[in-house]
Write an enzyme that holds these catalytic residues in place. Structure first.
Site, PDB file in Angstrom:
ATOM      1  N   GLU A  98       0.043  -7.701  -6.835  1.00 52.37           N
ATOM      2  CA  GLU A  98       1.563  -8.065  -7.182  1.00 52.37           C
ATOM      3  C   GLU A  98       2.350  -7.510  -5.481  1.00 52.37           C
ATOM      4  O   GLU A  98       1.847  -6.579  -5.331  1.00 52.37           O
ATOM      5  CB  GLU A  98       2.460  -8.110  -8.440  1.00 52.37           C
ATOM      6  CG  GLU A  98       1.870  -8.941  -9.287  1.00 52.37           C
ATOM      7  CD  GLU A  98       2.476  -8.893 -10.656  1.00 52.37           C
ATOM      8  OE1 GLU A  98       3.579  -8.741 -10.989  1.00 52.37           O
ATOM      9  OE2 GLU A  98       2.047  -9.498 -11.799  1.00 52.37           O
ATOM     10  N   CYS A 111       6.925  -3.614  -1.946  1.00 54.12           N
ATOM     11  CA  CYS A 111       6.312  -3.187  -2.136  1.00 54.12           C
ATOM     12  C   CYS A 111       5.209  -3.763  -2.322  1.00 54.12           C
ATOM     13  O   CYS A 111       4.732  -5.075  -2.845  1.00 54.12           O
ATOM     14  CB  CYS A 111       6.822  -2.966  -3.767  1.00 54.12           C
ATOM     15  SG  CYS A 111       5.760  -1.666  -4.186  1.00 54.12           S
ATOM     16  N   CYS A 118      -5.912   1.123 -10.961  1.00 55.29           N
ATOM     17  CA  CYS A 118      -6.448   1.740 -10.283  1.00 55.29           C
ATOM     18  C   CYS A 118      -7.751   2.663 -11.468  1.00 55.29           C
ATOM     19  O   CYS A 118      -6.606   2.262 -12.513  1.00 55.29           O
ATOM     20  CB  CYS A 118      -4.926   2.149 -10.279  1.00 55.29           C
ATOM     21  SG  CYS A 118      -4.697   3.770  -9.240  1.00 55.29           S
ATOM     22  N   CYS A 122      -3.139   6.782 -15.339  1.00 55.66           N
ATOM     23  CA  CYS A 122      -1.712   7.532 -15.957  1.00 55.66           C
ATOM     24  C   CYS A 122      -0.950   6.843 -17.151  1.00 55.66           C
ATOM     25  O   CYS A 122      -1.537   5.642 -17.035  1.00 55.66           O
ATOM     26  CB  CYS A 122      -1.084   7.337 -14.679  1.00 55.66           C
ATOM     27  SG  CYS A 122      -0.883   8.201 -12.100  1.00 55.66           S
ATOM     28  N   CYS A 125       1.090   4.138 -16.771  1.00 52.94           N
ATOM     29  CA  CYS A 125       1.137   2.890 -15.593  1.00 52.94           C
ATOM     30  C   CYS A 125       0.488   1.906 -16.619  1.00 52.94           C
ATOM     31  O   CYS A 125      -0.663   1.706 -16.740  1.00 52.94           O
ATOM     32  CB  CYS A 125       0.523   3.273 -14.667  1.00 52.94           C
ATOM     33  SG  CYS A 125       0.529   2.415 -13.418  1.00 52.94           S
ATOM     34  N   CYS A 347       8.952  -1.771  -8.628  1.00 55.04           N
ATOM     35  CA  CYS A 347       7.770  -1.558  -7.747  1.00 55.04           C
ATOM     36  C   CYS A 347       7.250  -0.056  -8.712  1.00 55.04           C
ATOM     37  O   CYS A 347       8.272   0.460  -9.392  1.00 55.04           O
ATOM     38  CB  CYS A 347       8.707  -0.439  -6.558  1.00 55.04           C
ATOM     39  SG  CYS A 347       7.671  -0.673  -5.695  1.00 55.04           S
TER      40      CYS A 347
HETATM   41  N1  SAH Z   1      -0.291   4.867  -6.980  1.00 52.94           N
HETATM   42  C1  SAH Z   1       0.636   5.527  -5.613  1.00 52.94           C
HETATM   43  C2  SAH Z   1       1.439   4.239  -6.002  1.00 52.94           C
HETATM   44  C3  SAH Z   1       1.448   3.144  -6.900  1.00 52.94           C
HETATM   45  S1  SAH Z   1       2.218   3.521  -8.487  1.00 52.94           S
HETATM   46  C4  SAH Z   1       0.980   6.490  -6.681  1.00 52.94           C
HETATM   47  O1  SAH Z   1       0.905   6.440  -8.250  1.00 52.94           O
HETATM   48  O2  SAH Z   1       1.925   7.273  -6.723  1.00 52.94           O
HETATM   49  C5  SAH Z   1       4.108   3.916  -8.350  1.00 52.94           C
HETATM   50  C6  SAH Z   1       5.144   4.304  -8.298  1.00 52.94           C
HETATM   51  O3  SAH Z   1       5.298   3.670  -9.350  1.00 52.94           O
HETATM   52  C7  SAH Z   1       4.509   6.204  -9.134  1.00 52.94           C
HETATM   53  O4  SAH Z   1       6.019   6.597  -9.150  1.00 52.94           O
HETATM   54  C8  SAH Z   1       4.388   5.533 -10.665  1.00 52.94           C
HETATM   55  O5  SAH Z   1       3.842   6.789 -11.348  1.00 52.94           O
HETATM   56  C9  SAH Z   1       5.343   4.997 -10.628  1.00 52.94           C
HETATM   57  N2  SAH Z   1       5.130   4.436 -12.344  1.00 52.94           N
HETATM   58  C10 SAH Z   1       3.951   3.234 -12.437  1.00 52.94           C
HETATM   59  N3  SAH Z   1       4.371   2.757 -13.908  1.00 52.94           N
HETATM   60  C11 SAH Z   1       5.794   2.795 -13.909  1.00 52.94           C
HETATM   61  C12 SAH Z   1       6.176   2.825 -15.130  1.00 52.94           C
HETATM   62  N4  SAH Z   1       5.339   2.493 -16.661  1.00 52.94           N
HETATM   63  N5  SAH Z   1       7.796   3.017 -14.927  1.00 52.94           N
HETATM   64  C13 SAH Z   1       7.984   3.599 -13.914  1.00 52.94           C
HETATM   65  N6  SAH Z   1       7.900   4.113 -13.203  1.00 52.94           N
HETATM   66  C14 SAH Z   1       6.284   3.879 -12.858  1.00 52.94           C
HETATM   67 FE1  SF4 Z   2      -2.305   4.587 -10.217  1.00 50.01          FE
HETATM   68 FE2  SF4 Z   2      -0.593   3.381 -11.694  1.00 50.01          FE
HETATM   69 FE3  SF4 Z   2      -1.278   6.571 -11.684  1.00 50.01          FE
HETATM   70 FE4  SF4 Z   2      -0.630   4.638  -9.448  1.00 50.01          FE
HETATM   71  S1  SF4 Z   2       0.784   5.303 -11.546  1.00 50.01           S
HETATM   72  S2  SF4 Z   2      -1.963   7.018  -9.210  1.00 50.01           S
HETATM   73  S3  SF4 Z   2      -1.246   2.656  -9.905  1.00 50.01           S
HETATM   74  S4  SF4 Z   2      -2.734   4.846 -12.784  1.00 50.01           S
END
Ligand code: SAH
Ligand code: SF4
Length: 376
Positions: A98, A111, A118, A122, A125, A347
């Protein structure tokens, strides 16, 4: 090189500026020819060699035999009331990624995804929750920008630059797909390609220290750090890669990056606000303390809920108190506006269907069977 038609063609989106020059050299062509073609592809969004009018007919015919310009296909497109556009793009392997365009007053941000799924996983996420399939190639990463530019029309033709900023904040951890990601960012900065200002291209990372330490050897861009917690105990849970690369070492690397970078004067610290998990006022104090001396701005992001995840978004009042506490310590704080809500396009929280190779679901399932066995 052979110019047989039955060989698989090279997708020119998969080549860096140097790669294209190398190909032309192999074909016995001058480097400036490669630059002409680079401009046609990335400045004008051309995918038909016959549109490259300053390239001789003979060279165009030779190129057609060995090369193609092939971007992603659109699976779905959603346009939000606020102008945000979300695309699900189909890759050759059949999987989807996406890409989101977010228009704002003085800029338009694209974005971009760097991986299918991934591994960092996290806990908040949706990408992480889906496991990991594979890295995206250069063609697949830059292809998202190329595709969006074609959608809006090239600035060279329309006179309006719709995409002024690119953030690597879609699916995936960009620093775990280092070469294609840095090559794509180099094309974003290249005046013969997208020509974006280096302050307007941002890499967001969960903190892969060895790769961060090498980034400036390849490309100089703005930096966002997904911190989300001010101490290792909490961050180990939210961002599991913290167990390998703890906060102190990570901030040391970030400081080094800022010291040497011309693009990043400050690091953007991302902090997802999760109700009752990381939004206590004491964490705001700890955050201010650990960031002392590191030029930064903090971006508070309301947690975006998704299916099969129990976290909730922090309450408005809690977020305000957290923000005020940080400000009282002299921190610069912004709150991420939720965009494209009606099409679920914020994003960094793009929900797709990843064909998980890590067999995360299977492992979870086996684990739950074991637990059931123990408890019965
Ligand atoms: N992997 C990289 C880039 C992709 S994630 C990273 O973690 O920085 C991009 C951003 O979206 C990150 O700051 C992540 O923490 C945030 N993000 C992921 N899941 C989310 C959620 N459920 N609600 C709000 N922000 C989220
Ligand atoms: Fe991966 Fe999502 Fe963590 Fe970014 S926030 S490192 S995309 S698991």
């Amino acid at each position: 090189m052979s110019e047989e038609t039955n060989e698989e063609k090279i997708n020119l989106l998969d080549l860096s500026a140097e790669g294209l020059k190398f190909l032309f050299n192999e074909m016995g062509e001058k480097p400036f020819r490669a630059t002409q073609v680079l401009k046609w592809i990335h400045q004008y969004g051309v995918d038909d060699f016959d549109e490259m009018t300053n390239v001789s007919k003979a060279l165009r015919e030779r190129l057609k035999k060995v090369a193609e310009i092939k971007g992603p296909e659109v699976l779905e497109q959603h346009i939000s009331d606020d102008g945000t556009v979300k695309w699900a793009l189909r890759l050759n392997c059949g999987q989807a990624i996406e890409t989101v365009f977010i228009p704002e007053k003085n800029r338009g941000t694209l974005c971009v995804s760097s991986q299918i799924g991934c591994v960092v996983d996290c806990s908040f996420c949706s990408t992480g929750a889906q496991g990991f399939n594979r890295n995206l190639s250069l063609a697949e990463i830059i292809g998202q920008v190329w595709f969006a530019m074609r959608y809006f029309g090239s600035a060279k033709v329309t006179g309006e630059r719709k995409i002024s900023n690119v953030v690597m904040m879609g699916m995936g951890e960009p620093l775990l797909n280092f070469k294609p990601v840095t090559q794509a960012m180099a094309l974003l900065l290249d005046d013969n390609a997208y020509g974006l200002s280096k302050r307007r291209v941002t890499l967001s990372t969960s903190g892969i220290i060895p790769a961060l330490d090498q980034l400036l050897d390849h490309v100089d861009v703005a930096l966002a750090l997904s911190l989300h917690a001010p101490n290792d105990e909490l961050r180990d849970i939210l961002v599991p890669v913290n167990k390998k690369y703890p906060i102190k070492d990570l901030l040391h690397s970030v400081q080094n990056y800022l010291d040497k970078s011309a693009a990043a004067k400050k690091v953007t610290v991302e902090y997802v606000m999760i109700d009752g998990v990381n939004d206590d006022i004491k964490y705001a104090r700890q955050l201010a303390k650990i960031l002392k001396g590191i030029p930064n701005k903090i971006n508070l992001i309301p947690f975006n809920p998704f299916p099969n995840n129990d976290y909730r978004t922090s309450r408005e009042e809690t977020m305000r108190r957290f923000e005020n506490e940080l400000q009282s310590h002299g921190m610069i704080v912004t709150r991420r506006k939720t965009r494209g809500d009606d099409i679920d396009a914020a994003c960094g929280q793009l929900v797709g269907q990843v064909n998980d190779r890590t067999r995360k679901e299977e492992r979870k399932y086996k684990k739950s069977i074991k637990i059931q066995e123990i408890s019965t």
